[in-house]
Design a protein around this motif. Structure first.
Motif: not given
Length: 104
Positions: A66-73, A58-64
């Motif tokens: 968010a407008g500033h997330a461009t990729a997922m590492g 759920r926390r990772q979903l919130q980060l994704l």
């Protein structure tokens, strides 16, 4: 076929939401699939672990979202041979990553 439990429905919903949020972000969909496959073998009785992973997702979903997330590492802890157990298996820790002796 039996009906899914509430927790199973929540996990499946999270999976779909993460895949949707990861569209167009390099590495996100593959990372989501890999994480879910890795943890798919958890026994249903391990509810505490499943709930922990659900909250983390759920926390990772919130980060994704968010407008500033461009990729997922992924954060990867490198193996340190001096900290292995006698049986060769590394300890599992949910705490913060270890730091170098000089504070880095």
């Amino acid at each position: 076929m039996s009906r899914h439990s509430r927790l199973q429905r929540q996990v499946l919903s999270l999976y779909r939401e993460l895949l949707r949020a990861g569209r167009g972000k390099p590495g996100a969909e593959a990372r989501v699939r890999a994480e879910f496959r890795q943890n798919a073998s958890l026994p249903r009785s391990d509810v505490l672990r499943i709930e922990y992973l659900y909250r983390r997702g759920r926390r990772q979903l919130q980060l994704l979202r968010a407008g500033h997330a461009t990729a997922m590492g992924a954060f990867v802890r490198l193996r340190d041979p001096s900290k292995e157990h006698d049986d060769g298996e590394r300890p599992r820790s949910l705490g913060p990553p270890e730091t170098e002796p000089d504070g880095r």
